[in-house]
Design a protein around this motif. Structure first.
Motif, mmCIF file in Angstrom:
data_model
loop_
_atom_site.group_PDB
_atom_site.id
_atom_site.type_symbol
_atom_site.label_atom_id
_atom_site.label_comp_id
_atom_site.label_asym_id
_atom_site.label_seq_id
_atom_site.Cartn_x
_atom_site.Cartn_y
_atom_site.Cartn_z
ATOM 1 N N TYR A 158 57.760 6.306 -24.974
ATOM 2 C CA TYR A 158 58.233 5.417 -24.093
ATOM 3 C C TYR A 158 57.759 4.656 -23.234
ATOM 4 O O TYR A 158 58.266 2.990 -22.474
ATOM 5 N N GLN A 159 56.682 5.107 -22.823
ATOM 6 C CA GLN A 159 56.132 4.776 -21.736
ATOM 7 C C GLN A 159 54.516 3.920 -21.551
ATOM 8 O O GLN A 159 53.821 4.541 -20.602
ATOM 9 N N CYS A 160 54.756 4.291 -22.686
ATOM 10 C CA CYS A 160 52.903 4.399 -23.528
ATOM 11 C C CYS A 160 52.970 3.132 -24.800
ATOM 12 O O CYS A 160 53.918 3.474 -25.488
ATOM 13 N N THR A 161 51.621 2.698 -24.108
ATOM 14 C CA THR A 161 51.875 1.218 -25.460
ATOM 15 C C THR A 161 51.038 1.257 -26.532
ATOM 16 O O THR A 161 50.985 0.619 -27.114
ATOM 17 N N GLU A 162 50.914 2.807 -26.382
ATOM 18 C CA GLU A 162 50.015 2.520 -27.739
ATOM 19 C C GLU A 162 48.675 1.902 -27.929
ATOM 20 O O GLU A 162 48.021 1.241 -29.194
ATOM 21 N N CYS A 163 47.636 2.047 -26.667
ATOM 22 C CA CYS A 163 46.802 0.509 -26.681
ATOM 23 C C CYS A 163 45.481 0.979 -26.851
ATOM 24 O O CYS A 163 44.768 0.628 -27.321
ATOM 25 N N ARG A 164 45.471 2.541 -27.043
ATOM 26 C CA ARG A 164 44.630 2.726 -27.463
ATOM 27 C C ARG A 164 42.631 3.383 -26.680
ATOM 28 O O ARG A 164 42.186 3.657 -27.675
ATOM 29 N N ARG A 165 43.260 2.519 -25.435
ATOM 30 C CA ARG A 165 41.624 2.208 -24.305
ATOM 31 C C ARG A 165 41.550 4.058 -23.939
ATOM 32 O O ARG A 165 40.091 4.259 -23.666
ATOM 33 N N CYS A 166 42.256 4.435 -23.778
ATOM 34 C CA CYS A 166 42.081 6.563 -23.259
ATOM 35 C C CYS A 166 41.024 7.062 -24.373
ATOM 36 O O CYS A 166 39.654 7.702 -24.145
ATOM 37 N N SER A 167 41.116 6.112 -25.668
ATOM 38 C CA SER A 167 40.227 7.262 -26.655
ATOM 39 C C SER A 167 39.275 6.464 -26.764
ATOM 40 O O SER A 167 38.184 7.553 -27.526
ATOM 41 N N VAL A 168 39.193 5.563 -26.153
ATOM 42 C CA VAL A 168 37.738 4.446 -26.204
ATOM 43 C C VAL A 168 36.366 5.740 -25.306
ATOM 44 O O VAL A 168 35.511 5.977 -25.866
ATOM 45 N N PRO A 402 43.204 -5.978 -31.817
ATOM 46 C CA PRO A 402 42.622 -6.381 -33.063
ATOM 47 C C PRO A 402 41.498 -5.434 -32.682
ATOM 48 O O PRO A 402 40.176 -5.226 -32.688
ATOM 49 N N ALA A 403 41.496 -5.117 -31.043
ATOM 50 C CA ALA A 403 40.136 -5.511 -30.021
ATOM 51 C C ALA A 403 39.309 -3.285 -30.778
ATOM 52 O O ALA A 403 38.842 -3.185 -31.105
ATOM 53 N N ARG A 404 40.674 -2.352 -30.552
ATOM 54 C CA ARG A 404 40.527 -1.296 -30.830
ATOM 55 C C ARG A 404 40.844 -0.809 -32.229
ATOM 56 O O ARG A 404 40.507 0.942 -32.489
ATOM 57 N N ALA A 405 41.335 -1.823 -32.988
ATOM 58 C CA ALA A 405 41.413 -0.717 -34.160
ATOM 59 C C ALA A 405 40.946 -1.923 -35.273
ATOM 60 O O ALA A 405 40.841 -1.413 -36.123
ATOM 61 N N MET A 406 39.950 -2.699 -34.724
ATOM 62 C CA MET A 406 39.529 -3.906 -36.009
ATOM 63 C C MET A 406 38.062 -3.535 -35.745
ATOM 64 O O MET A 406 37.398 -3.892 -36.160
ATOM 65 N N GLY A 407 37.792 -4.021 -34.267
ATOM 66 C CA GLY A 407 36.254 -4.564 -33.809
ATOM 67 C C GLY A 407 36.538 -6.081 -33.823
ATOM 68 O O GLY A 407 35.331 -6.429 -34.500
ATOM 69 N N PHE A 408 37.528 -6.791 -33.832
ATOM 70 C CA PHE A 408 37.619 -8.155 -33.959
ATOM 71 C C PHE A 408 37.117 -8.769 -32.074
ATOM 72 O O PHE A 408 38.075 -9.413 -31.686
ATOM 73 N N GLU A 433 35.961 -3.830 -25.784
ATOM 74 C CA GLU A 433 36.886 -2.396 -26.379
ATOM 75 C C GLU A 433 37.470 -2.396 -24.845
ATOM 76 O O GLU A 433 38.495 -0.689 -25.658
ATOM 77 N N LYS A 434 37.205 -2.293 -24.420
ATOM 78 C CA LYS A 434 37.864 -1.682 -23.077
ATOM 79 C C LYS A 434 39.025 -2.228 -23.033
ATOM 80 O O LYS A 434 39.368 -2.673 -21.404
ATOM 81 N N THR A 435 39.208 -3.879 -23.280
ATOM 82 C CA THR A 435 40.534 -4.435 -22.441
ATOM 83 C C THR A 435 41.763 -3.812 -21.949
ATOM 84 O O THR A 435 42.256 -2.254 -22.734
ATOM 85 N N PHE A 436 42.246 -4.670 -21.409
ATOM 86 C CA PHE A 436 43.979 -3.795 -21.107
ATOM 87 C C PHE A 436 44.874 -4.724 -21.574
ATOM 88 O O PHE A 436 44.980 -5.862 -21.983
#
Lengths: 537, 330
Positions: A158-168, A402-408, A433-436
């Motif tokens: 609950y200190q991870c916002t599941e933003c997926r930036r690391c996955s990039v 929208p950035a890292r799960a769509m490419g919007f 894709e590198k958005t914070f």
């Protein structure tokens, strides 16, 4: 507003502690975690172990067989998700993800490095599911599942916002969000969850939206904006609710109905739909685009998401149009059709105004409002006066989902550039894709978690500050309801001169409507440039 | 943690080979039995791991989209970073596997006062790529021992690899590159506090083992008088299942062979399996077109939902009062 001063908050030591990570216990400091879910919300959703407790308590009142439950749940998920199994197995701990996490950058806590956050659960996986871990134990990074480990999971998942930036940045595409989601699912099995997620989920289940707005109130709230629109434009709009036979069902996050500045975005939607004469309806039953199930478990996600198709079917619409929301669109784009489709009772979406076929949405049959508007602008169906936004100097925040799960990326920029004259990009390493992350996504945008939100949101705020200083940016545009709720406090703390806006608020400002009176105010009731009172540049 | 332990393990392995061949003379065991066992372990283990991963389905399409989606015809989409068709996926995967595309994005975050900055950080990418390609070249070069006649491309690679060298026997560039890159990866792991903090014995052990393999190989080639024809007859014997133990193949060769065997046997049960795993990564090997084409989840099960009827039942009176349409008046 956080009491700690920004310069104090940034006094960060990135040096890991002397003790190894298995030997460093969690410190539940106030301001860095969220309150537990109230039992009533668990009961609404039929979730296990409803009880009164808080994460800061010594005793978490776990069920007697909690350990077996988690291990069993663990195995189930390994068998169901290739991603989970693979991501636990193939990480080489190269550390490429480490400083990509906004929580790590803002806190310096090594367990906020995505790789180590994953090790928290990977170590338990090794201990119970791999031969080497069973035999060698700590020597190969395995450890027993204890209450302390569970508490650690709770604190960091609950200190991870599941933003997926690391996955990039990961050479294998390991997705920390996937691991966090599994971790949260396991915690949910024994009733360790947070109220900021489960209350909206329970509300949404019962009343159709996160805020628990009942049908008559929902209608009232939207009608309330009609007066504002009339004051500004002189035009009276008449939307419809739960109307059978409408061509399109429109669903947006309920935050737009309820809280500034999302409300101004909602006014923009209403004006746009009125202007193009769209045959659409709102629904009070499917009155929520967002989905806090995504933040607790796949099952709850599916249970909440089912409403949209069910309502589209009941009303007999042709397709669904979705508002500006981040995680809502992750669910629609990557889960909805798989979970609750096929949507064979709907038609492939075609814009009634331009005739454009939305090929990219032909299976799910749900179109993003920004795609829809971009297409209208491209086909010159809207009369726009971007100078009405001249009092604003705008930058755009790509919302994580929208950035890292769509490419919007292009659609929102295309719309923005057509509705305002002053648009500036933030530095390249902080957008697209590198958005914070805003620091409050994935259900963590609650006030008791304020310190962590300000820390996690720092990289985003810092990039905004850069364009504020360089270009005088005073407006941060985004297409996400959670952003509109959380960036607001983030800007207040880090860059108070900047306000947050949805894109359709700016569309509403720029939209030249048939029969409107001369505009003097923007949708916030602030004077436009060149009118009485002047702009605020 | 575990650095000393890993180093100790590699030293022990080396000593086992030294003692087993040098002192006890178990040449057949170390030259034939162990290689067969380790190759069997490698093949079976590799298959087992991949099959185990494959046994779990991919319920959802959770691609990480690193570029513009394919949407409206006038918006240029990014085929490589957000593929919408199989060709795009193949290209994206080729970039990942052959050039480490994602790692190439790497940056270093720096905090100065109240400002964060993001500098380019390509060293990890460069060392990783160098290491992998050097290793690949060395593996290809070694096929000369298993083939008769030696394929033309192996000879080409050998010539290219020994291009600038003046020593005899030729010093291979990839040998130097491999030792250099592995050393860099090790030093980086120790020197960067965060990376050191997350490192396990399982991270150090492969580095030390590969380094030992490389060094023992270099010693075998350059410093000890190893009869290459003998090595070749042993290798061909293994390959054709007619194993022979030739005379005059020195001790350093056996140490080298044993360390290679250890690496091969260890491979499927370690993080080195990222070699197979990277191809299965659902965030990279799927198309990002889940709104265009339906993805099916094999274990999708019905869930309890709150139906419209239940909803209207609860709020009917209020809905009627507010003038909202209802299904039932009563």
């Amino acid at each position: 507003m956080l009491k700690t001063k920004p310069q104090e908050l940034l006094n960060i030591d990135y040096k890991p502690p002397k003790t190894g990570w298995m030997k460093t216990p969690v410190d539940f400091r106030p301001g860095t975690w969220c309150y537990s879910a109230l039992p009533k919300n668990l009961r609404v959703l039929g979730l296990p172990n409803p009880r009164d407790w808080q994460p800061s308590d010594e005793d978490w009142k776990l069920p007697p067989n909690w350990k077996e439950t988690i291990i069993r749940g663990f195995k189930e998920r390994l068998d169901r998700f290739r991603s989970f199994k693979l991501f636990l197995d193939i990480c080489v701990r190269c550390g490429a993800c480490a400083d990509k996490c906004h929580f790590y950058i803002g806190s310096g806590d090594p367990k906020n490095m995505p790789v180590l956050r994953a090790e928290l659960i990977r170590s338990v996986y090794r201990r119970y599911f791999t031969a080497a871990g069973k035999i060698l134990g700590e020597l190969c990074g395995a450890r027993d599942l204890t209450e302390d480990v569970l508490k650690e999971w709770f604190y960091y998942f609950y200190q991870c916002t599941e933003c997926r930036r690391c996955s990039v940045f990961c050479p294998y595409g390991i997705d920390q969000a996937e691991i966090t989601m599994m971790g949260r699912e396991l915690l949910n099995l024994v009733g360790c969850n947070i109220n900021w997620i489960l209350e909206p989920a329970a509300n949404c289940y019962r009343t159709g939206n996160h805020l628990g707005i009942q049908p008559h109130t929902f209608k009232d709230m939207i009608e309330f904006f009609l007066d504002d629109i009339e004051n500004i434009t002189g035009i009276r709009i008449e939307p419809s609710f739960n109307r059978k036979g409408a061509e399109i069902l429109f669903v947006t996050p309920s935050g737009d109905v309820f809280a500034d500045p999302g409300t101004y975005t909602l006014m923009g939607y209403l004006m746009l739909f009125h202007e193009i004469g769209l045959d659409y309806t709102w629904s009070t039953y499917a009155s929520e685009g967002g989905n806090f199930g995504l933040f607790s478990s796949h099952e709850i996600m599916k249970r909440l998401n089912a409403k949209m198709y069910a309502e589209a079917k009941r009303l007999g619409v042709k397709w669904i149009l979705g508002g500006e929301c981040g995680h809502m669109w992750r669910v629609i784009h990557q889960y909805m059709n798989t979970m609750n489709g096929p949507a064979d009772f709907l038609e492939e979406p075609v814009s009634p105004i331009t005739g454009t076929k939305f090929e990219n949405a032909k299976a799910t049959k749900m179109v993003h409002i920004v795609e829809f508007t971009a297409d209208l602008i491209r086909n010159k169906k809207l009369k726009l006066d971007p100078s009405r936004n001249d009092h604003l100097r705008v930058t755009f925040h790509d919302s994580c989902n929208p950035a890292r799960a769509m490419g919007f990326f292009e659609e929102p920029r295309y719309v923005l550039k057509n509705v305002c004259n002053n648009f500036f990009e933030m530095p390249e390493e902080t957008i697209r894709e590198k958005t914070f992350c805003c620091g409050g996504g994935a259900g963590l945008g609650t006030d008791e978690n304020l310190e962590m939100r300000m820390r996690g949101g720092f990289p985003r705020a810092n990039a905004v500050q850069y364009v504020h200083e360089k270009h005088g940016v005073n407006r941060l545009a985004c297409i996400c309801a959670i952003d509109r709720a959380t960036l607001h406090s983030l800007m207040d703390y880090w860059v108070p001169e900047v306000q947050v806006t949805g894109i359709h608020e700016l569309v509403g400002n720029a939209l030249v409507m048939k029969g409107e009176k001369p505009r003097e105010l923007d949708l916030r009731g602030e004077p436009l440039m060149g009118t009485e009172g002047g702009g605020d540049v | 943690m575990g650095m000393g332990f890993s180093l100790f393990a590699v030293v022990i392995l080396t000593c086992v080979a030294l003692a087993g061949v040098g002192a006890a003379g178990f040449n057949y065991f170390f030259g034939v039995i162990i290689p067969y066992i380790s190759i069997a372990l490698f093949i079976l283990g590799f298959i087992y791991r991949v099959v185990r991963w494959g046994a779990s389905p991919v319920p959802f399409r959770i691609t990480t989209t690193c570029g513009q989606q394919k949407s409206l015809p006038w918006i240029r989409s990014s085929r490589l970073e957000n593929p919408a068709d199989t060709v795009g996926v193949v290209l994206r995967m080729a970039l990942e596997v052959l050039l480490f595309r994602s790692l190439f994005r790497n940056t270093k975050t720096q905090l100065q006062g109240q400002k964060a900055g993001y500098a380019s950080a390509k060293w990890l990418w460069l060392a990783g790529l160098t290491f992998h390609y050097a290793f690949l070249t060395i593996v290809i070069r070694h096929t000369r021992f298993f083939t008769e006649p030696i394929p033309f491309f192996v000879k080409w690679i050998e010539e290219l690899d020994g291009l600038f060298s003046i020593a005899v026997p030729t010093v291979y560039l990839t040998d130097l590159a491999l030792v250099g890159a592995v050393t860099f990866l090790f030093v980086r792991r120790v020197v960067i506090p965060q990376v050191r903090y997350i490192s396990l014995p399982a991270d150090y052990f492969p580095l030390f083992l590969i380094l030992a393999v490389a060094i023992s190989g270099i010693i075998t080639r350059h410093f000890s008088k190893v009869d290459l024809l003998g090595v070749k007859s042993l290798a061909l014997g293994l390959f054709t299942f007619k194993p022979v133990i030739p005379e005059g193949v020195g001790l350093s060769f056996y140490v080298h062979l044993f360390l290679v065997c250890a690496l091969i046997a260890y491979f499927p049960f370690s993080k080195l399996m990222h070699m197979g795993g990277v191809f299965l990564s659902p965030t990279r090997n799927l198309t990002g077109d889940s709104r265009r084409r339906r993805h099916v989840n094999p274990w999708n099960y019905p869930v309890k939902v709150h139906t419209y009827e239940e909803y209207e039942e609860e709020f009917r009176d209020k809905m009627i009062q507010a003038g909202l349409p209802v299904e039932k008046r009563e």
